[in-house]
Scaffold this motif. Structure first.
Motif, short mmCIF file in Angstrom:
data_model
loop_
_atom_site.label_atom_id
_atom_site.label_comp_id
_atom_site.label_asym_id
_atom_site.label_seq_id
_atom_site.Cartn_x
_atom_site.Cartn_y
_atom_site.Cartn_z
N VAL A 1 0.84 -1.20 0.00
CA VAL A 1 0.00 0.00 0.00
C VAL A 1 0.87 1.25 0.00
N ARG A 2 1.86 1.28 0.88
CA ARG A 2 2.71 2.47 0.99
C ARG A 2 3.60 2.64 -0.25
N ALA A 3 4.03 1.55 -0.85
CA ALA A 3 4.87 1.66 -2.05
C ALA A 3 4.11 2.30 -3.19
N VAL A 4 2.85 1.91 -3.38
CA VAL A 4 2.04 2.52 -4.42
C VAL A 4 1.84 4.01 -4.12
N ALA B 1 6.07 4.60 -13.91
CA ALA B 1 6.70 4.98 -12.64
C ALA B 1 6.74 3.80 -11.68
N LEU B 2 5.65 3.05 -11.62
CA LEU B 2 5.59 1.90 -10.72
C LEU B 2 6.63 0.86 -11.13
N THR B 3 6.76 0.63 -12.42
CA THR B 3 7.77 -0.32 -12.90
C THR B 3 9.17 0.15 -12.53
N ALA C 1 11.92 -7.69 -1.86
CA ALA C 1 11.79 -8.48 -3.08
C ALA C 1 10.33 -8.87 -3.35
N GLU C 2 9.60 -9.27 -2.32
CA GLU C 2 8.21 -9.69 -2.52
C GLU C 2 7.32 -8.51 -2.89
N VAL C 3 7.55 -7.36 -2.26
CA VAL C 3 6.78 -6.17 -2.60
C VAL C 3 7.06 -5.74 -4.03
N LYS C 4 8.32 -5.72 -4.42
CA LYS C 4 8.67 -5.36 -5.80
C LYS C 4 8.00 -6.31 -6.78
N PRO D 1 2.21 11.64 0.45
CA PRO D 1 3.06 11.60 1.64
C PRO D 1 2.62 10.50 2.61
N VAL D 2 3.58 9.72 3.07
CA VAL D 2 3.35 8.71 4.10
C VAL D 2 4.16 9.13 5.32
N PRO D 3 3.52 9.31 6.47
CA PRO D 3 4.23 9.80 7.66
C PRO D 3 5.48 8.98 7.97
N GLY D 4 6.60 9.68 8.09
CA GLY D 4 7.85 9.05 8.50
C GLY D 4 8.60 8.32 7.41
#
Length: 469
Positions: free
Chosen positions: A230-233, A258-260, A273-276, A240-243
């Motif tokens: 979720v945060r990566a997207v 951009a996502l790629t 690796a799993e998130v990517k 902005p994601v806090p911190g």
């Protein structure tokens, strides 16, 4: 003791500062809409071509079995169901009753590319109905939680709500965790890019996993990866994601490109690796959805303006106390705003003795909000509850039962009733009396203003008597 009490008070008070969540949730589930549970519309299910049986794995009692039995007509039949089970009239009624939140149960198959059509059978076309409903809810000012209710591989045995009644539970595997993460990436992107999703404030990772944590291997790792996806997207979109900051600059305004790029090159801890892998797998799915649904923002966005003003989604899990046998604490997965869900049904046993006195004694001494807060699981809301009992309940008791539950659950962030409605038919009998919010209000058990109760003192004579649940 004072310091512990102060910490609990602080944790609960912090609820009001989290992104997107209503100050107090007064909600209903849109059950049996996009994940159909035949027990809630018994005559309608038979009319569609389904069957009833004592063991739901032995007949056409679920979406999987229906699609397998009727491959040529399933899409048309279900589209009619989706169009008629939840309508603008329902939205209008929810608004008139002061409902500010809906929880929308979804199956993984709503992202059709994730379905293995050789071995998995589900209706197509639900994503368009979801968008239709979300637009109607948005226009009514009603917030939404996207609830991953039925997971790839099935997360709980023998349940209609998983879309397939089976004892062969395969969700807790590397392959199906991965599919769930790809689903999460797609839903997160749609939520931020499609204006019709703008009322969505949370995505729930898994509805009602197996309660015995020894049977859910690596579920804690999945929780962490769910949040990171979720945060990566969101970071890729410039939200902005806090911190947290993205460790590279996005050079393109094309989201899928951009996502790629980010998934391939970022060295941030969030992008493991799993998130990517999940992000990269979501790209062709998002491209296909962008064309199919004419969502131009899938391909073009402006990092410098709108996205910097958007709030991150609330990641949502069943609370730690949902499971036993040393479960992973979902609080350990949090990055940015996070909320917790608990479900409580007395009618299935194991909570209180089956009589009015025991029920009211139990609910009036409920400590789940405080117990969860002590483990970092705050804010907590009760995402499923209802009026059913294990005994023949009088109208007078149901008035008290509704009040006492609302008061207990409002100690946390609020409540979401199961369900907004059920079928009213001869075959359904008295089903709606205790399972339908609409009928509960009509009969007077539930107040027309969800923030009110009939008797705020309903628990006064019970609070000194009980053992907390």
């Amino acid at each position: 003791m004072k310091s512990i009490f102060a910490l609990l008070t602080l944790l609960i008070s912090l609820q009001s500062s989290l992104a997107g969540i209503p100050d107090k949730i007064y909600g209903v589930n849109l059950g049996s809409w996009l994940v159909l549970e035949a027990w809630m519309l018994p005559q309608g299910w038979l009319d569609m071509g389904g069957q009833q049986c004592n063991d739901c794995s032995q007949c056409i009692a679920t979406e999987f079995a229906f699609a397998q039995a009727y491959p040529k007509t399933v899409d048309e039949i279900f589209d009619k169901h989706w169009s008629t089970w939840f309508t603008q009239d329902d939205v209008n009624q929810l608004k008139s009753l002061g409902i500010n939140t809906v929880r929308i149960p979804l199956g993984y198959w709503i992202v059709e590319a994730l379905v293995d059509r050789k071995t998995e059978f589900f209706p197509r076309g639900g994503i368009r109905q979801l968008i239709r409903g979300l637009k109607q809810l948005r226009d009514a000012g009603i917030a939404a939680i996207l609830d991953h209710h039925a997971l790839p591989g099935v997360q709980t045995p023998g349940q209609m709500f998983t879309g397939r009644c089976t004892s062969d539970v395969e969700f807790y595997t590397e392959a199906n965790y991965h599919r769930a993460l790809v689903w999460t990436a797609g839903m997160t992107a749609l939520t931020h890019l499609d204006p019709d999703f703008s009322s969505v404030f949370a995505i729930e990772a898994v509805n009602e996993p197996i309660m015995d944590a020894s049977q859910t291997p690596n579920y804690g790792d999945f929780q962490k990866n769910f949040v990171k996806v979720v945060r990566a997207v969101e970071l890729t979109l410039g939200i902005p994601v806090p911190g947290v900051q993205l460790d590279m600059k996005v050079q393109t305004k094309n989201f899928t490109s951009a996502l790629t790029s980010v998934a391939s090159t970022s060295t941030s801890d969030i992008f493991n690796a799993e998130v990517k892998s999940a992000l990269l797998a979501s790209v062709p799915i998002l491209v296909e959805l962008g064309f199919e649904l004419s969502i131009g923002s899938i391909f073009s966005f402006n990092l410098a303006t709108a996205n910097s003003q958007r709030e991150p989604l609330v990641t949502n899990f069943m609370d730690i106390n949902w499971q036993h046998n040393n479960p992973a604490n979902p609080a350990n997965a949090a990055i940015g705003p996070q909320g917790y869900d608990n479900h409580l049904y007395y009618s299935f046993g194991g909570v209180a003795d089956p009589n009015p006195e025991a029920y009211l004694t139990s609910i009036c001494n409920l400590n789940r909000v405080q117990n969860d807060a002590a483990l970092g699981n705050s804010p907590l809301w009760f995402g499923e509850w209802g009026l059913p009992t294990q005994f023949s309940a009088t109208d007078d008791f149901l008035n008290k039962w509704a009040d006492a539950q609302k008061l207990a659950y409002s100690q946390g962030r609020g409540w979401i009733f199961w369900n907004f409605k059920t079928e009213i038919s001869d075959l359904a009998g008295d089903l709606s009396r205790q399972w339908s919010y609409f009928d509960g209000v009509k009969r007077g058990y539930l107040t027309k203003d969800p923030s009110q109760v009939h008797d705020p003192h309903v628990c006064d004579s019970y609070r000194a008597n009980a053992t907390a649940t």
